[in-house]
Design an enzyme around this catalytic site. Structure first.
Site, PDB file in Angstrom:
ATOM      1  N   LYS A  98      35.368  40.235  25.186  1.00 45.65           N
ATOM      2  CA  LYS A  98      36.761  40.052  25.628  1.00 45.65           C
ATOM      3  C   LYS A  98      36.902  38.717  26.359  1.00 45.65           C
ATOM      4  CE  LYS A  98      39.389  40.855  29.140  1.00 45.65           C
ATOM      5  NZ  LYS A  98      40.330  39.738  28.957  1.00 45.65           N
ATOM      6  N   GLY A 150      43.269  40.269  25.302  1.00 43.94           N
ATOM      7  CA  GLY A 150      44.246  40.997  26.112  1.00 43.94           C
ATOM      8  C   GLY A 150      43.977  40.748  27.577  1.00 43.94           C
ATOM      9  N   GLY A 176      43.083  41.682  31.643  1.00 46.00           N
ATOM     10  CA  GLY A 176      41.990  42.400  32.295  1.00 46.00           C
ATOM     11  C   GLY A 176      42.304  43.879  32.445  1.00 46.00           C
ATOM     12  N   SER A 177      43.544  44.186  32.881  1.00 46.57           N
ATOM     13  CA  SER A 177      43.835  45.595  33.146  1.00 46.57           C
ATOM     14  C   SER A 177      44.035  46.390  31.864  1.00 46.57           C
ATOM     15  CB  SER A 177      45.048  45.720  34.066  1.00 46.57           C
ATOM     16  OG  SER A 177      46.098  44.966  33.542  1.00 46.57           O
ATOM     17  N   GLU A 178      44.634  45.765  30.828  1.00 45.32           N
ATOM     18  CA  GLU A 178      44.938  46.534  29.614  1.00 45.32           C
ATOM     19  C   GLU A 178      43.766  46.597  28.636  1.00 45.32           C
ATOM     20  OE1 GLU A 178      49.719  45.522  29.606  1.00 45.32           O
ATOM     21  OE2 GLU A 178      48.436  44.589  28.116  1.00 45.32           O
ATOM     22  N   GLY A 193      40.338  44.758  29.464  1.00 44.18           N
ATOM     23  CA  GLY A 193      39.043  44.660  30.139  1.00 44.18           C
ATOM     24  C   GLY A 193      38.607  46.001  30.717  1.00 44.18           C
ATOM     25  N   GLU A 213      27.590  37.604  36.579  1.00 45.78           N
ATOM     26  CA  GLU A 213      27.551  36.162  36.880  1.00 45.78           C
ATOM     27  C   GLU A 213      28.858  35.851  37.587  1.00 45.78           C
ATOM     28  OE1 GLU A 213      25.000  34.315  36.257  1.00 45.78           O
ATOM     29  OE2 GLU A 213      24.006  34.963  34.421  1.00 45.78           O
ATOM     30  N   CYS A 228      31.829  27.548  38.390  1.00 45.65           N
ATOM     31  CA  CYS A 228      31.153  28.433  39.345  1.00 45.65           C
ATOM     32  C   CYS A 228      30.050  27.694  40.095  1.00 45.65           C
ATOM     33  CB  CYS A 228      30.595  29.638  38.607  1.00 45.65           C
ATOM     34  SG  CYS A 228      29.668  29.153  37.155  1.00 45.65           S
ATOM     35  N   GLU A 254      35.715  30.501  47.690  1.00 48.72           N
ATOM     36  CA  GLU A 254      35.691  29.709  46.455  1.00 48.72           C
ATOM     37  C   GLU A 254      37.122  29.269  46.124  1.00 48.72           C
ATOM     38  OE1 GLU A 254      35.045  31.795  42.703  1.00 48.72           O
ATOM     39  OE2 GLU A 254      33.570  30.284  42.163  1.00 48.72           O
TER      40      GLU A 254
END
Ligand code: NAD
Length: 486
Positions: free
Chosen positions: A176, A206, A208-210, A212, A250, A285, A387
């Protein structure tokens, strides 16, 4: 350039989401301009993809690793042949400048496939000496369906990494990408699908909520490999705990750069600049975003750094002469601005260059920000602790070596670190004391395939990117013991 409405890959077919909806992808270099659309996948789409991956696993796990590797090498070659097209799509959807970032990222993806293709036959076990009458050996077996979730900041590099590691090791994958940057990942998936059997790689797009959450929680997903923020990393770990599946995280970083008094020279300035990932708008990162400068070189070093930053060209990500592109989206842009506001408001803070973005002129048409350096920062301020994920470097003076190391380690993160000095003994002593998964001495480059990569502390756990990382994170060891006297 507009890549149009794209489809996602499930069981070797290019499909819309079952509800037919799609998500528009904005060009960060030109606010409000849509450069393509990707399906708005939901739980039912994830379920189809996981089912396809589970079916494909039974055959794929039996393919000789050397043959899996050959396919990876072919994919790497095919990606290289289409490097410019991929780079343009990365630049369009992420805002990363084509010359300094997007093309190197496409090249990295090709290298990643070639690296894992080349080591495929190293997925081997051991024999264990239990005595003359026993034969005991171990096998490295794939885990099953992997759920891979990647962020937007290096979508193709990280997407390629999850695909190459998981699939070379004999797993099948549901990947994803971020809803902010799915288009170039779909392009490399198209290349992969020309070589791989149906169902081995599936890509669902898609939010994250729907999309992931259902992937992380799917009962048939046997391993989670997540790259993204610390906050979402926690929810991925909860999902893994619920079903007791292995997970690799990660996550983010707030990496220190320590400059010793003997390193006040222009090549160090160039290295510090590179390590801060300014040409990626700091959206990395591993960005070395806390600069610990010895007090004796503090002013002269910053003067050279600021001069360099002012000479850079910010603007259209597709323009070959651009050094620095745009920040990914409005939310992130506003977040970075609020960090800058907070940082320069602190008592004693000094804005040395950059700052809040222009509200008019060509740069106001996209999410552009100048590279920003804030001086006289204290390590406990929010801008030095959290961050920012933007082009914002904080400079912190130090006097004693102990103090520099203590401040560098005073962070809940521990992803990367950079040490600058000609004194190799001092450099190594410092490197051994730094609490980070990756320390570079006198260079500030990005990760190279073959190096095990991952964080200490809340930057995550598990290692990826190397042979050892692939074995550790994408295979499981089975021991077999035979009684020879039977
Ligand atoms: P994010 O955590 O918001 O999103 C990452 C991915 O997770 C996206 O695909 C997103 O759609 C998905 N997601 C969001 N909510 C989810 C949920 N509840 N369940 C399952 N999936 C969900 O991160 P981002 O903003 O896309 O990326 C920036 C972050 O990624 C930074 O913190 C950066 O440090 C980190 N990062 C880490 C590495 C590394 O290798 N350590 C590399 C690149 C980026």
């Amino acid at each position: 350039m507009d890549v149009g409405r794209q489809r996602m890959l499930i069981n070797g077919e290019w499909v819309e989401s079952l509800n037919g909806q799609s998500l528009p992808i904005e060009n960060p270099g030109r606010k409000g301009t849509i450069v393509g659309e990707a399906p708005r996948g939901r739980a039912e789409d994830v379920d189809r993809a996981v089912q396809a991956a589970a079916n494909a696993f039974e055959k794929w796990k039996c393919v000789n690793p050397r043959d899996r590797g050959k396919l990876m090498i072919k994919i790497g070659e095919a990606i290289e042949a289409r490097m410019n097209e991929i780079a343009r799509i990365i630049a369009l959807e992420t805002g990363n400048a084509i010359r300094t970032q997007s093309r190197p990222e496409a090249m990295l993806a090709a290298d990643i496939f070639r690296y894992f293709g080349g080591i495929a036959s190293e997925i081997k076990g051991e024999t264990i000496p239990l005595g003359e009458n026993l034969l005991s050996y171990s096998r490295r077996e794939p885990i099953g369906v992997v759920g891979g979730i990647v962020p937007w900041n290096s979508p193709v590099g990280l997407g390629a990494l999850k695909i190459a590691m998981a699939i070379t090791a004999g797993n099948t994958l549901v990947l994803k990408p971020s809803s902010e940057a799915p288009l170039a990942v779909l392009t490399i998936a198209r290349i992969c699908s020309e070589f791989l059997p149906p169902g081995v790689l599936n890509v669902v797009t898609g939010t994250g909520s729907e999309c992931g959450i259902p992937l992380a929680n799917h009962p048939s997903v046997r391993k989670l490999s997540f790259t993204g923020s610390q906050e979402i990393g926690k929810t991925i770990m909860e999902a893994a705990a619920e079903r007791i599946v292995p997970v690799t995280l990660e996550l983010g970083g707030k990496s220190p750069q320590i400059v010793f008094p003997d390193a006040d020279e222009s090549q160090v300035v160039d290295g510090v600049f590179l390590a801060m990932r300014f040409t990626r708008q700091g959206q990395s990162c591993t960005a070395g975003s806390r600069l610990f400068l010895h007090e004796s070189i503090y002013d002269s070093f910053l003067e050279k750094l600021v001069k360099k930053l002012k000479s850079l060209r910010i603007g259209d990500p597709l323009d070959e002469s651009t050094d620095i592109g745009a920040i990914i989206n409005r939310t992130q842009f506003e977040k970075v601005c609020s960090y800058v506001e907070d940082g320069i408001r602190q008592k004693g803070a000094l804005l040395l260059t950059g700052g809040l973005p222009p509200s008019e002129g060509p740069l106001s048409q996209g999410y552009f920000m100048e590279p920003t350096v804030i001086g006289n920062v204290r390590n406990e301020w929010r801008i030095a602790r959290e961050e920012v994920f933007g082009p914002v470097l904080v400079a912190i003076p130090w006097k004693e070596e102990e103090e520099a190391i203590r401040m560098a380690n005073e962070s809940h993160y521990g992803l990367a670190a950079f040490i600058w000095t000609h004194d190799i003994g001092k450099a190594l002593r410092t490197a051994h004391r730094i609490e980070s998964g990756w320390v570079q001495i006198n260079q500030g480059v990005g990760i190279v395939p073959g190096q095990s990569y991952g964080g200490f502390k809340q930057s995550g756990f598990g290692r990826e990117y190397s042979l050892e990382g692939m074995l550790e994170s994408f295979t499981q060891r089975k021991s077999i013991t035979i009684n020879l006297q039977f």
